[in-house]
Design a protein around this motif. Structure first.
Motif, PDB file in Angstrom:
ATOM      1  N   LEU A   1       0.838  -1.210   0.000  1.00 19.09           N
ATOM      2  CA  LEU A   1       0.000   0.000   0.000  1.00 19.09           C
ATOM      3  C   LEU A   1       0.868   1.253   0.000  1.00 19.09           C
ATOM      4  O   LEU A   1       0.555   2.248  -0.652  1.00 19.09           O
ATOM      5  N   ASP A   2       1.974   1.195   0.717  1.00 18.60           N
ATOM      6  CA  ASP A   2       2.896   2.332   0.773  1.00 18.60           C
ATOM      7  C   ASP A   2       3.508   2.570  -0.603  1.00 18.60           C
ATOM      8  O   ASP A   2       3.605   3.707  -1.085  1.00 18.60           O
ATOM      9  N   SER A   3       3.882   1.504  -1.240  1.00 15.42           N
ATOM     10  CA  SER A   3       4.490   1.631  -2.567  1.00 15.42           C
ATOM     11  C   SER A   3       3.500   2.260  -3.557  1.00 15.42           C
ATOM     12  O   SER A   3       3.893   2.971  -4.471  1.00 15.42           O
TER      13      SER A   3
ATOM     14  N   CYS B   1      -5.586   4.306   4.237  1.00 14.29           N
ATOM     15  CA  CYS B   1      -6.071   3.097   4.907  1.00 14.29           C
ATOM     16  C   CYS B   1      -5.894   3.167   6.423  1.00 14.29           C
ATOM     17  O   CYS B   1      -6.789   2.794   7.181  1.00 14.29           O
ATOM     18  N   THR B   2      -4.744   3.640   6.864  1.00 12.56           N
ATOM     19  CA  THR B   2      -4.413   3.465   8.286  1.00 12.56           C
ATOM     20  C   THR B   2      -4.666   4.711   9.150  1.00 12.56           C
ATOM     21  O   THR B   2      -4.490   4.644  10.360  1.00 12.56           O
ATOM     22  N   ASP B   3      -5.072   5.820   8.540  1.00 10.40           N
ATOM     23  CA  ASP B   3      -5.285   7.068   9.303  1.00 10.40           C
ATOM     24  C   ASP B   3      -6.140   6.876  10.555  1.00 10.40           C
ATOM     25  O   ASP B   3      -5.875   7.452  11.597  1.00 10.40           O
ATOM     26  N   GLU B   4      -7.214   6.103  10.405  1.00  9.12           N
ATOM     27  CA  GLU B   4      -8.124   5.907  11.539  1.00  9.12           C
ATOM     28  C   GLU B   4      -7.832   4.594  12.260  1.00  9.12           C
ATOM     29  O   GLU B   4      -8.595   4.177  13.133  1.00  9.12           O
ATOM     30  N   GLY B   5      -6.753   3.954  11.878  1.00  4.04           N
ATOM     31  CA  GLY B   5      -6.452   2.630  12.430  1.00  4.04           C
ATOM     32  C   GLY B   5      -5.753   2.708  13.773  1.00  4.04           C
ATOM     33  O   GLY B   5      -5.447   3.786  14.286  1.00  4.04           O
ATOM     34  N   ILE B   6      -5.522   1.557  14.350  1.00  2.00           N
ATOM     35  CA  ILE B   6      -4.836   1.463  15.640  1.00  2.00           C
ATOM     36  C   ILE B   6      -3.555   0.654  15.427  1.00  2.00           C
ATOM     37  O   ILE B   6      -3.596  -0.459  14.882  1.00  2.00           O
TER      38      ILE B   6
END
Ligand SMILES: Cc1cc2nc3c(=O)[nH]c(=O)nc-3n(C[C@H](O)[C@H](O)[C@H](O)COP(=O)(O)OP(=O)(O)OC[C@H]3O[C@@H](n4cnc5c(N)ncnc54)[C@H](O)[C@@H]3O)c2cc1C
Length: 466
Positions: free
Chosen positions: A64-66, A73-78
């Motif tokens: 996903l980073d690439s 995806c991870t902004d609201e993640g833990i």
């Protein structure tokens, strides 16, 4: 981050069946490689929120980073700092894997938990923002002509009452239930490459296997899963439950033939719980997912500790989703002509190592890299074999590892099981493969795009002889 490349054949007509993790991922992978004519065909009329929580392990985060979409995806993640295994009856913590520095230091990315819709959103947004992907929603693929690289689509009739806003991974979409709206035009679509990411009930897989005289047999694992969520607003600040939401830990409560894995998502607004238990309901049913009975769920886990009982009781009536866990023996082949299977269509993976979506996205990334290297349309079949031969050893291993993991967790020898977990701190092997270091090394260090680029020439040359 992968900058958009220039593939040898940028105008290749790439048609993808299914807008789930594998399909949306394949669209984005191909867009990132510089392809310009990409179509995604999805049976569900709308793509909505489905399922519950999902893990973003480092091997998935790397892809996903690439593609430049990880933060969506991870902004609201833990970010999970500790993964606990607990005895389901006594609530004793049997072992804890400390991820706090370990994940990023060893694998370059943290281990994050998110809402499933966040993963799908980042793939779809990335694909849409590329400007080269056309989504055709509400279109069900009914037939394949692999010899001529084409497929038949049944368009949703105008004004049809969409029975679903759910897609990807077990919702009540037409694709999942196998129902087709009445009426609707059919049309044959020609492609240069067909990427079939139509999930565990893949019609493409069935069609490919039938042509080779093979039987497409999905195995009944005898297991089912509830996927449920508790809202922070529902717990009334109960001090026993608050830490589940404010903390950064995951919990796996284990018992005979059953377990519950749970973790916070959505900035701690939700506590996601996913269970595994013997399948009692679906034996005669022809659907694979259903709204389950809360009463039945409470009965199934009646002997779990009071904290877990409290959580289960807080799940709103009507929000208990039940899945039947199906598996498939590793397939001998994923390719027919210029068509390839991707994700659950070719390697459905039980959730016990949380890698199904990650493997689907890795497939997509590998396909993007490999298709970009194709110099002539005549080489597409060979390139797809190259993709299959690159991916199969890893996904076959993941399928078998996930299946084996539930056996260790669900044993009826409680004392021996608990002792084995307690012995981890003395250097014993971790009976839960999902948190064991040797499995992490194999899963999380892997860089699929790099591997595909490095192995392409050798595997492509070898595929010539097949
Ligand atoms: C209980 C449970 C928990 C899980 N937890 C995790 C986890 O934590 N981490 C993880 O990595 N994985 C997890 N998984 C696995 C993960 O959900 C799947 O592996 C992943 O969704 C597979 O993606 P896919 O694109 O192959 O298939 P799907 O996501 O199922 O997408 C298939 C798509 O194809 C469409 N489609 C199907 N047939 C047709 C047709 N004929 N025409 C047009 N469209 C069609 C469908 O509507 C759907 O949108 C879990 C699975 C289960 C059952």
């Amino acid at each position: 981050m992968t900058a958009t490349m220039t593939p040898h054949l940028p105008d290749l007509r790439i048609h993808i069946i299914g807008a789930g993790m594998g399909g949306a991922g394949a669209a984005l992978a191909c867009a990132k490689q510089g392809f310009k004519d990409i179509h995604v065909w999805e049976a569900a009329p709308a793509i909505g929120e489905v399922g519950a929580g999902i893990n973003i392990p480092p091997n998935l985060a790397r892809v996903l980073d690439s593609w430049g979409v990880l933060s969506i995806c991870t902004d609201e993640g833990i970010v999970i700092t500790h993964a606990n295994v607990l005895d389901c009856e006594t609530d004793e913590v049997l072992t804890t894997a400390d991820y706090s520095n370990y994940m990023e230091q060893n694998f370059g990315y943290p281990f994050t938990t998110v809402h499933r819709s966040a993963l799908q959103k980042c793939l779809l947004e990335g694909a849409k923002n590329s400007g080269v992907v056309t989504f055709h929603l509400g279109n069900f693929i009914t037939e394949y002509d692999f010899d001529n690289t084409r497929f038949q689509v049944k368009h949703r009739p105008r004004g049809a009452n969409g029975d679903s806003t759910v897609t990807s991974g077990g919702g009540a979409s037409d694709a999942v239930t196998g129902r087709l709206a009445e009426g609707g035009e059919t049309e044959w679509i020609d492609a240069d490459v067909i990427i079939c990411a139509d999930g565990i009930k893949s019609k493409a897989r069935a069609a490919m296997m039938a042509r080779k005289g093979e039987v497409d047999e999905v195995e009944d694992t005898g297991q089912a899963a509830y996927r449920i969520m508790v809202r922070r607003s529902a717990i009334n600040e109960d001090p026993e439950l608050v830490p589940f939401f404010t903390g950064t830990q995951s919990y796996r409560w284990i018992g005979e033939k059953r377990h519950i894995i749970a973790y916070p998502i959505e900035r701690g607004d939700l506590f996601n719980m996913s269970t595994t238990q013997p399948d009692r309901h679906f034996v005669e049913a022809d659907t694979w997912t259903a709204v389950g009975s809360k009463d039945e769920m409470l009965k199934t886990f009646h002997d779990f500790c009071p904290r877990v009982q409290k959580l289960l009781n807080l799940v709103p009536e009507g929000e208990v989703l039940e899945w039947k866990l199906r598996a498939h023996q590793p397939l001998p082949h994923w390719i027919d002509g210029k068509s390839a299977l991707v994700g659950d269509a070719c390697h459905p993976t039980l959730p016990h190592i949380a890698q199904g979506a990650a493997m689907a996205v890795e497939d997509a990334a590998a396909l993007g890299v490999i298709l970009a290297k194709v110099k002539s349309k005549d080489d597409i079949h060979q390139a797809l074999l190259t993709y299959q031969n690159l991916r199969k050893p890893r996904t076959d291993w993941a399928v078998l590892t996930a299946a084996a993991n539930s056996k260790g967790l669900h044993t009826n020898d409680k004392e021996a099981r608990n002792q084995a977990f307690r012995d981890v701190k003395n250097g014993g092997p971790n009976p839960d493969k999902m948190i064991s270091r040797d499995i992490h090394d194999r899963l999380f260090l892997y860089d699929v795009e790099k591997d595909a680029a490095q192995q392409y020439d050798a595997l492509f040359a070898k595929a010539k002889d097949e």
